[in-house]
Each structure stands twice: as C-alpha cells, then as structure tokens.
Design an enzyme around this catalytic site. Structure first.
Site, PDB file in Angstrom:
ATOM      1  N   CYS A   1      34.680  20.596  52.297  1.00 27.59           N
ATOM      2  CA  CYS A   1      34.100  19.949  53.428  1.00 27.59           C
ATOM      3  C   CYS A   1      34.292  20.884  54.401  1.00 27.59           C
ATOM      4  CB  CYS A   1      34.769  18.541  53.369  1.00 27.59           C
ATOM      5  SG  CYS A   1      34.069  17.634  54.955  1.00 27.59           S
ATOM      6  N   GLY A   2      33.096  21.365  54.807  1.00 31.87           N
ATOM      7  CA  GLY A   2      33.222  22.465  56.165  1.00 31.87           C
ATOM      8  C   GLY A   2      33.782  21.935  57.461  1.00 31.87           C
ATOM      9  N   THR A   3      33.300  20.652  57.818  1.00 30.77           N
ATOM     10  CA  THR A   3      33.704  20.005  59.057  1.00 30.77           C
ATOM     11  C   THR A   3      35.156  19.674  58.684  1.00 30.77           C
ATOM     12  OG1 THR A   3      32.572  18.037  58.268  1.00 30.77           O
ATOM     13  CG2 THR A   3      31.358  19.090  59.796  1.00 30.77           C
ATOM     14  N   GLY A   4      35.549  19.119  57.663  1.00 25.97           N
ATOM     15  CA  GLY A   4      36.855  18.764  57.316  1.00 25.97           C
ATOM     16  C   GLY A   4      37.669  20.049  57.310  1.00 25.97           C
TER      17      GLY A   4
ATOM     18  N   CYS B   1      27.203  18.333  58.798  1.00 27.91           N
ATOM     19  CA  CYS B   1      27.685  18.843  57.538  1.00 27.91           C
ATOM     20  C   CYS B   1      27.864  20.138  57.632  1.00 27.91           C
ATOM     21  CB  CYS B   1      26.771  18.401  56.393  1.00 27.91           C
ATOM     22  SG  CYS B   1      27.332  18.917  54.702  1.00 27.91           S
ATOM     23  N   GLY B   2      29.086  20.624  57.628  1.00 29.33           N
ATOM     24  CA  GLY B   2      29.408  22.128  57.711  1.00 29.33           C
ATOM     25  C   GLY B   2      28.905  22.986  56.385  1.00 29.33           C
ATOM     26  N   ASN B   3      29.355  22.500  55.243  1.00 27.50           N
ATOM     27  CA  ASN B   3      28.629  23.403  54.058  1.00 27.50           C
ATOM     28  C   ASN B   3      27.240  23.383  54.021  1.00 27.50           C
ATOM     29  OD1 ASN B   3      31.331  24.534  53.128  1.00 27.50           O
ATOM     30  ND2 ASN B   3      31.792  22.217  52.296  1.00 27.50           N
TER      31      ASN B   3
ATOM     32  N   ASN C   1      36.318  10.666  57.286  1.00 30.25           N
ATOM     33  CA  ASN C   1      36.456  11.438  56.358  1.00 30.25           C
ATOM     34  C   ASN C   1      37.985  12.011  56.223  1.00 30.25           C
ATOM     35  OD1 ASN C   1      33.538  12.579  55.418  1.00 30.25           O
ATOM     36  ND2 ASN C   1      33.617  12.575  57.368  1.00 30.25           N
TER      37      ASN C   1
ATOM     38  N   ASN D   1      31.376  14.726  63.229  1.00 31.81           N
ATOM     39  CA  ASN D   1      31.594  13.472  62.341  1.00 31.81           C
ATOM     40  C   ASN D   1      33.200  13.344  62.510  1.00 31.81           C
ATOM     41  OD1 ASN D   1      32.278  16.051  60.966  1.00 31.81           O
ATOM     42  ND2 ASN D   1      31.254  15.288  58.867  1.00 31.81           N
TER      43      ASN D   1
ATOM     44  N   ASN E   1      23.976  11.352  52.906  1.00 26.02           N
ATOM     45  CA  ASN E   1      25.262  11.244  52.047  1.00 26.02           C
ATOM     46  C   ASN E   1      24.941  10.808  50.509  1.00 26.02           C
ATOM     47  OD1 ASN E   1      27.347  12.338  53.484  1.00 26.02           O
ATOM     48  ND2 ASN E   1      27.729  10.555  54.374  1.00 26.02           N
TER      49      ASN E   1
ATOM     50  N   GLU F   1      35.674  12.504  51.095  1.00 27.95           N
ATOM     51  CA  GLU F   1      34.626  12.293  52.123  1.00 27.95           C
ATOM     52  C   GLU F   1      33.677  10.806  52.333  1.00 27.95           C
ATOM     53  OE1 GLU F   1      31.307  15.021  52.618  1.00 27.95           O
ATOM     54  OE2 GLU F   1      32.480  16.583  51.721  1.00 27.95           O
TER      55      GLU F   1
ATOM     56  N   ASN G   1      30.472  22.146  47.180  1.00 25.58           N
ATOM     57  CA  ASN G   1      29.670  20.995  47.879  1.00 25.58           C
ATOM     58  C   ASN G   1      28.213  21.157  47.742  1.00 25.58           C
ATOM     59  OD1 ASN G   1      30.301  19.828  51.267  1.00 25.58           O
ATOM     60  ND2 ASN G   1      29.825  18.563  49.582  1.00 25.58           N
TER      61      ASN G   1
ATOM     62  N   HIS H   1      37.148  12.744  61.216  1.00 27.29           N
ATOM     63  CA  HIS H   1      38.112  13.217  60.408  1.00 27.29           C
ATOM     64  C   HIS H   1      39.230  12.666  60.684  1.00 27.29           C
ATOM     65  CE1 HIS H   1      35.378  15.891  58.430  1.00 27.29           C
ATOM     66  NE2 HIS H   1      34.734  16.137  59.606  1.00 27.29           N
TER      67      HIS H   1
HETATM   68  N1  LIG Z   1      30.425  13.055  54.325  1.00 26.66           N
HETATM   69  C1  LIG Z   1      30.231  13.601  55.436  1.00 26.66           C
HETATM   70  C2  LIG Z   1      29.280  14.320  55.791  1.00 26.66           C
HETATM   71  C3  LIG Z   1      29.231  15.586  54.885  1.00 26.66           C
HETATM   72  C4  LIG Z   1      30.328  16.799  55.204  1.00 26.66           C
HETATM   73  C5  LIG Z   1      30.335  17.951  54.712  1.00 26.66           C
HETATM   74  N2  LIG Z   1      30.552  17.902  53.200  1.00 26.66           N
HETATM   75  C6  LIG Z   1      30.796  19.369  55.316  1.00 26.66           C
HETATM   76  O1  LIG Z   1      30.974  20.308  54.441  1.00 26.66           O
HETATM   77  O2  LIG Z   1      31.148  19.124  56.445  1.00 26.66           O
HETATM   78  C7  LIG Z   1      30.445  12.502  56.531  1.00 26.66           C
HETATM   79  O3  LIG Z   1      29.683  11.162  56.136  1.00 26.66           O
HETATM   80  O4  LIG Z   1      30.694  12.510  57.770  1.00 26.66           O
END
Ligand SMILES: N[C@@H](CCC[C@H](N)C(=O)O)C(=O)O
Length: 278
Positions: A224-227, A75-77, A197, A164, A66, A215, A13, A166
C-alpha cells in the site's frame, strides 16, 4: 460495447486500468468493479482505476474503486500504475515524463524515471484528528501514540492522512500479527467514521522498516503506497525513523522520503501484466 482494460501491479498491489479519457464518468459501476476484482469469478484485482480527462488544469484525473466497490480518495501504488499506463496510451505523443493528476485528495504528481521506477510527489501529510478523521483526540490535535482497544488488547496508534486515512501501530514482529482477524476490527472501529487503512510496522533500523497492511475496502494486500508514506510519517513523529527510509512490504520495497519542503516522495515500480476486453 466492449471495454479495453490493462492489468497493472505495483509491488503486487494490482489494478484493472481503464482508458476513460473520452468521458468524465467512470465506464463501469462500483457493482461491476466488485465482480471484476473477484479473484475466482472475475479478473482479480485490489481495485479498478479510471484514467479520466483532467480537472482544475491538470493533465488527467484518477478515480478508483476498491474491490468492495467503495471509492477512496487516493492510491499510491495505483497512481504509479496510472502514470505507466498513461505513458503507454500516449505513445509517441507523450510530451513529458511528469503528469499532474487530479484526485479526490488534490493534485498528485508522478514522474517516470529513467530506470523504469515511478517517483511520486504525494503532497503534504495531514495530521490532526479532524483531518484523519478520528475521535481518538480533539479535532485540531495530532494523533500520536494514542491508545486504541481492539480485539481485547490496547494498541498504541498514530494516525496520518495521506489523502486517505491511516492508523499505524509499531510491533515487535509483523509476521506474528493475525491480520485477517484484527484487520477488519481496526477498519470498522467506531473511532474512525470513514473507516481506516491499518499498517503494522516492525522497525529493523531507523532507515528500514517492515510493513503489513489491512486496507480499507480491500483487506490484506501485498503493498500500500499511501500506507508506506503514512508509516514513515508516523515513524518520524514517534522518533523511530529517519526522514528517508525503505519500507519493505510483502510485495517488495518502496523508498519514502519526508522532504524538508514537508512533502512526501514515494519511489517504486509499476508493471503491466496483461490486457483484455470486457
Ligand atoms: N484501500 C485504500 C485505497 C488504496 C490504497 C492503495 N493500495 C495504495 O497503494 O495507496 C483506501 O480505501 O483508502
């Protein structure tokens, strides 16, 4: 005026990081971010991240655009990459391995570990329909195993906000999911007023799951870290996962823990790729 940038990636990412410590306004516009993220005509990245001066008593502020120019809350990553970037910028002046970083999702705390990984206190997940936000349940109810119609099919979904939004769905085989086709239909579904996401999860066992992601604002990414955090929470809420699990993404594994203090901890890599000037 030339602007220095550094490209970083966390499990593939990838982000363009900009040292924005001398101003509270991002050095480039969302339109320019779209061009820079383009993989054929630009540098190529999933987003652009700005390291800005801290707000509300924090060390720094992170903002991100983005690749479609929209601005997510977290954004986690990206925050692991930002921690590694800050350590490099500070050099010998670095006082601590931990940073308090202000984001649109509140204060997030990444810590550089001795093995080179970054462990992040991602905060407490928010679970009610109003907090996601989604119309899939009434405002103060959790959104667990709700039915969502997408592409002529009923999907059993669970929603989690990690700063964010999910939407998580558990499937038999992640490799069989036609992400390119159905991802945009989830992202822009009328049940999600701020878009979403979407994570597809295959549970191998309660401590190990495979994930693919579409995403919001970036499409298919390698991680995706938050994912991954949201997916572990969804796995616990639906009785499929332990409170600590490895989430295997196309770009590699993340270790996620939903601790007894209700906070989520994410551990994974952050690597510098190259530097350049705009
Ligand atoms: N696209 C996401 C934000 C980025 C998330 C990311 N890749 C992660 O690692 O968490 C959004 O619009 O919420």
């Amino acid at each position: 005026m030339a602007i220095d940038f550094t490209k970083y990636q966390g499990l593939g990412n990838d982000f363009i990081l900009i040292d924005n410590r001398s101003s509270s306004e991002p050095a480039i516009t969302p339109d320019r971010a779209i061009k820079l993220c383009d993989r054929h005509f630009g540098i190529g990245a999933d987003g652009v991240i700005f390291a800005l001066p801290g707000e509300n008593g924090t060390d720094y502020t992170m903002r991100i655009f983005n690749s479609d120019g929209s601005e997510p809350e977290m954004c986690g990553n990206g925050i692991r990459c930002m921690a590694a970037f800050l350590a490099e910028l500070e050099g010998d002046a670095k006082k601590s391995d931990k940073y308090q970083i202000h984001t649109l999702a509140g204060t997030i705390t990444p810590q550089l570990m001795s093995d080179g990984q970054v462990k992040v206190d991602m905060g407490i997940p928010r679970l009610t329909a109003g907090e996601i936000p989604t119309t899939l349940a009434i405002e103060n109810e959790k959104v667990v195993n709700q039915v969502l119609q997408v592409a002529g099919k009923s999907w059993d979904v669970t929603c989690v906000n990690m700063g964010n939004p999910h939407c998580i769905t558990f499937v038999e085989d992640v490799a069989a999911i036609e992400l390119e086709k159905i991802g945009p239909q989830f992202e822009n579904h009328s049940a999600f007023p701020e878009r979403i996401n979407t994570e597809f999860i295959q549970v191998v066992n309660s401590g190990y799951v495979k994930m693919r992601v579409w995403e919001r604002g970036a499409g298919i990414t390698l991680a995706c870290g938050t994912g991954a955090c949201a997916s572990l929470v969804a796995g616990v809420l639906t009785g499929k996962c332990d409170r600590t699990a490895t989430v295997e993404l196309p770009g590699g594994p993340l270790l996620i823990e939903w601790s007894d203090d209700q906070r989520i901890y994410m551990t994974g890599p952050a690597e510098k790729v190259f530097t350049g000037k705009l």
